[in-house]
Design an enzyme around this catalytic site. Structure first.
Site, mmCIF file in Angstrom:
data_model
loop_
_atom_site.group_PDB
_atom_site.id
_atom_site.type_symbol
_atom_site.label_atom_id
_atom_site.label_comp_id
_atom_site.label_asym_id
_atom_site.label_seq_id
_atom_site.Cartn_x
_atom_site.Cartn_y
_atom_site.Cartn_z
ATOM 1 N N ASP A 2 -8.320 0.978 6.614
ATOM 2 C CA ASP A 2 -7.341 0.832 7.694
ATOM 3 C C ASP A 2 -7.911 1.392 9.006
ATOM 4 O O ASP A 2 -7.950 0.717 10.026
ATOM 5 C CB ASP A 2 -6.042 1.566 7.314
ATOM 6 C CG ASP A 2 -4.928 1.288 8.300
ATOM 7 O OD1 ASP A 2 -5.161 0.554 9.289
ATOM 8 O OD2 ASP A 2 -3.802 1.791 8.116
ATOM 9 N N ASN A 45 -10.273 0.602 0.174
ATOM 10 C CA ASN A 45 -9.215 0.506 1.186
ATOM 11 C C ASN A 45 -9.701 0.867 2.586
ATOM 12 O O ASN A 45 -10.297 1.928 2.786
ATOM 13 C CB ASN A 45 -8.088 1.476 0.830
ATOM 14 C CG ASN A 45 -7.198 0.953 -0.269
ATOM 15 O OD1 ASN A 45 -7.538 -0.009 -0.948
ATOM 16 N ND2 ASN A 45 -6.057 1.589 -0.440
ATOM 17 N N HIS A 76 -7.631 10.084 4.022
ATOM 18 C CA HIS A 76 -7.191 9.080 4.996
ATOM 19 C C HIS A 76 -7.501 9.518 6.423
ATOM 20 O O HIS A 76 -7.613 10.712 6.700
ATOM 21 C CB HIS A 76 -5.681 8.846 4.852
ATOM 22 C CG HIS A 76 -5.323 8.142 3.573
ATOM 23 N ND1 HIS A 76 -4.804 8.798 2.488
ATOM 24 C CD2 HIS A 76 -5.441 6.843 3.215
ATOM 25 C CE1 HIS A 76 -4.599 7.920 1.513
ATOM 26 N NE2 HIS A 76 -4.981 6.726 1.919
ATOM 27 N N ASP A 97 0.847 -1.193 0.000
ATOM 28 C CA ASP A 97 0.000 0.000 0.000
ATOM 29 C C ASP A 97 0.889 1.253 0.000
ATOM 30 O O ASP A 97 1.841 1.353 0.777
ATOM 31 C CB ASP A 97 -0.857 -0.046 1.282
ATOM 32 C CG ASP A 97 -1.941 1.007 1.312
ATOM 33 O OD1 ASP A 97 -2.399 1.433 0.238
ATOM 34 O OD2 ASP A 97 -2.336 1.407 2.429
ATOM 35 N N HIS A 112 -9.242 4.991 -2.001
ATOM 36 C CA HIS A 112 -8.480 5.054 -0.740
ATOM 37 C C HIS A 112 -9.274 5.870 0.276
ATOM 38 O O HIS A 112 -10.244 6.540 -0.074
ATOM 39 C CB HIS A 112 -7.131 5.749 -0.988
ATOM 40 C CG HIS A 112 -6.113 4.834 -1.585
ATOM 41 N ND1 HIS A 112 -5.003 4.412 -0.903
ATOM 42 C CD2 HIS A 112 -6.054 4.242 -2.806
ATOM 43 C CE1 HIS A 112 -4.294 3.606 -1.674
ATOM 44 N NE2 HIS A 112 -4.905 3.493 -2.851
ATOM 45 N N SER A 143 -12.623 4.310 4.958
ATOM 46 C CA SER A 143 -13.213 3.793 6.207
ATOM 47 C C SER A 143 -14.502 4.539 6.518
ATOM 48 O O SER A 143 -14.640 5.727 6.211
ATOM 49 C CB SER A 143 -12.236 3.976 7.378
ATOM 50 O OG SER A 143 -11.334 2.893 7.447
HETATM 51 O O1 G3H Z 1 -3.104 4.998 3.774
HETATM 52 C C1 G3H Z 1 -2.334 4.756 4.690
HETATM 53 C C2 G3H Z 1 -2.608 3.604 5.578
HETATM 54 O O2 G3H Z 1 -3.610 3.902 6.500
HETATM 55 C C3 G3H Z 1 -1.341 3.109 6.212
HETATM 56 O O3 G3H Z 1 -0.904 3.934 7.244
HETATM 57 O O4 G3H Z 1 1.587 4.208 7.032
HETATM 58 O O5 G3H Z 1 0.458 4.398 9.255
HETATM 59 O O6 G3H Z 1 0.673 2.183 8.117
HETATM 60 P P1 G3H Z 1 0.535 3.678 7.931
HETATM 61 P P1 13P Z 2 -8.717 4.885 5.838
HETATM 62 O O1 13P Z 2 -7.843 5.773 6.671
HETATM 63 O O2 13P Z 2 -9.982 5.562 5.481
HETATM 64 O O3 13P Z 2 -8.957 3.565 6.493
HETATM 65 O O4 13P Z 2 -7.957 4.609 4.460
HETATM 66 C C1 13P Z 2 -7.038 3.557 4.330
HETATM 67 C C2 13P Z 2 -6.272 3.612 3.059
HETATM 68 O O5 13P Z 2 -6.591 4.296 2.104
HETATM 69 C C3 13P Z 2 -5.078 2.766 2.991
HETATM 70 O O6 13P Z 2 -4.366 2.973 1.808
HETATM 71 ZN ZN ZN Z 3 -4.497 4.946 1.050
#
Ligand code: G3H
Ligand code: 13P
Ligand code: ZN
Length: 309
Positions: free
Chosen positions: A256, A254, A180, A82, A211, A214
């Site tokens: 997270d 997506n 995000h 990702d 992306h 959520s």
């Molecule tokens: O889009 C980003 C994802 O939520 C991943 O976040 O770099 O903190 O693992 P991270």
């Molecule tokens: P969220 O923060 O909305 O869960 O998005 C996750 C994402 O795009 C990971 O690439």
């Molecule tokens: Zn993302």
């Protein structure tokens, strides 16, 4: 079953109008929670790790845990990078056995993004790996890069067509109003479905990725706050809008933040109600179960990928 690429599942998703959930993984409980949910729903699933997640879990551990997950189920599973920040990170994931990588050149100019994406596509395709690229900028935090909302930029449909033609990327992440993290909208949640439609008209055979998708599930935010958390004013993309996206040409969604909320809410509840607990299994198991519950809900009731193997 071994890891698969997104090719077949995306073809099916475009034909039958549903989306496949791409869930971010960082540790064993999250992987198990997601794969248990997808297995119960008989659904294809994409596990994805950001470069910081790979660093946290350590590459060998991550791949071995994913291999363990595959050995216990018959559903098609993709292992995806990702927000790959550069060619080297994509290369190391391809070499390590990932079946899909994202090169996120959205921070660069159009020409630089084309050049970088093409370089990753050439390397990946020679090795049977598929590539997701991004055009347009989401507001919020993108894997260590903070994009101010004033810099956020919707995807231009004509540019999307040229970009896909010139890079040969397998799927395209577009910016239509998501961002995000846990704070996506100040007022009403709204996505630019008109832009999605124009993009689909120009590149009907390219799977589209959303992306920052959520829901920021209100019950989970409440649960976190009730048991000692402090996440005021969090707001995401409601289920109805995500369902609309799933039947309107988005192939990959997506998630997270919702997993982070579920894990945290589950752990907080046990801590608050049972201060005597100090066996990690006693708080990690309920957190894992909560992840399974919300992922099953998304797959079954929102994305529509149950029984789509
Ligand atoms: O889009 C980003 C994802 O939520 C991943 O976040 O770099 O903190 O693992 P991270
Ligand atoms: P969220 O923060 O909305 O869960 O998005 C996750 C994402 O795009 C990971 O690439
Ligand atoms: Zn993302």
């Amino acid at each position: 079953m071994s890891l698969v690429t997104t090719k077949e599942m995306f073809e099916k998703s475009m034909k039958e109008k549903f989306a496949i959930g791409a869930f971010n993984v960082n540790n064993m409980e999250i992987i198990q929670g997601i794969v248990d949910a997808a297995s119960k729903e008989n659904s294809p699933v994409i596990l994805q790790a950001s470069s910081s997640a790979i660093k946290y879990a350590r590459p060998n551990y991550l791949m071995k845990m994913v291999e363990a997950a595959i050995s216990e189920t018959n559903i098609p599973i993709v292992m995806h990078l990702d927000h790959g920040p550069d060619f080297e990170t994509c290369k190391s994931c391809i070499d390590a056995g990932f079946t899909s990588v994202m090169i996120d050149g959205s921070k660069y100019s159009f020409e630089e993004n084309v050049e970088l994406t093409k370089k990753v596509v050439d390397y990946a395709h020679e090795r049977g790996v598929v590539v997701e690229a991004e055009l347009g900028k989401l507001a919020g935090i993108e894997d260590d890069v903070n994009v101010a909302s004033s810099d956020a930029m919707y995807t231009d449909p004509a540019e999307a067509e040229e970009f896909v033609k010139r890079t040969g990327c397998d799927s395209l992440a577009i910016a239509i109003g998501t961002s995000h993290g846990a704070y996506k909208f100040k007022g009403e949640a709204k996505l630019r479905f008109d832009i999605l439609q124009k993009v689909k008209e120009r590149i009907p055979n390219t799977p589209i990725v959303l992306h920052g998708a959520s829901t920021v599930i209100p019950e989970l935010v409440e649960m976190c706050n009730k048991y000692g958390g402090n996440i005021p004013g969090a707001k995401g993309v409601p289920d109805e809008i995500l369902h609309e996206a799933s039947i309107s040409g988005v192939s990959k969604i997506n998630v997270d933040t919702d997993l982070r909320l579920a894990m945290t809410a589950g752990i907080r509840k046990v801590f608050a109600e049972n201060p005597e607990v100090f066996d990690p299994r006693k708080y990690l198991a309920p957190a894992r179960d909560l992840i399974t519950e919300i992922v099953q809900h998304k797959i079954r009731d929102v994305f529509g990928s149950s029984n789509k193997m």
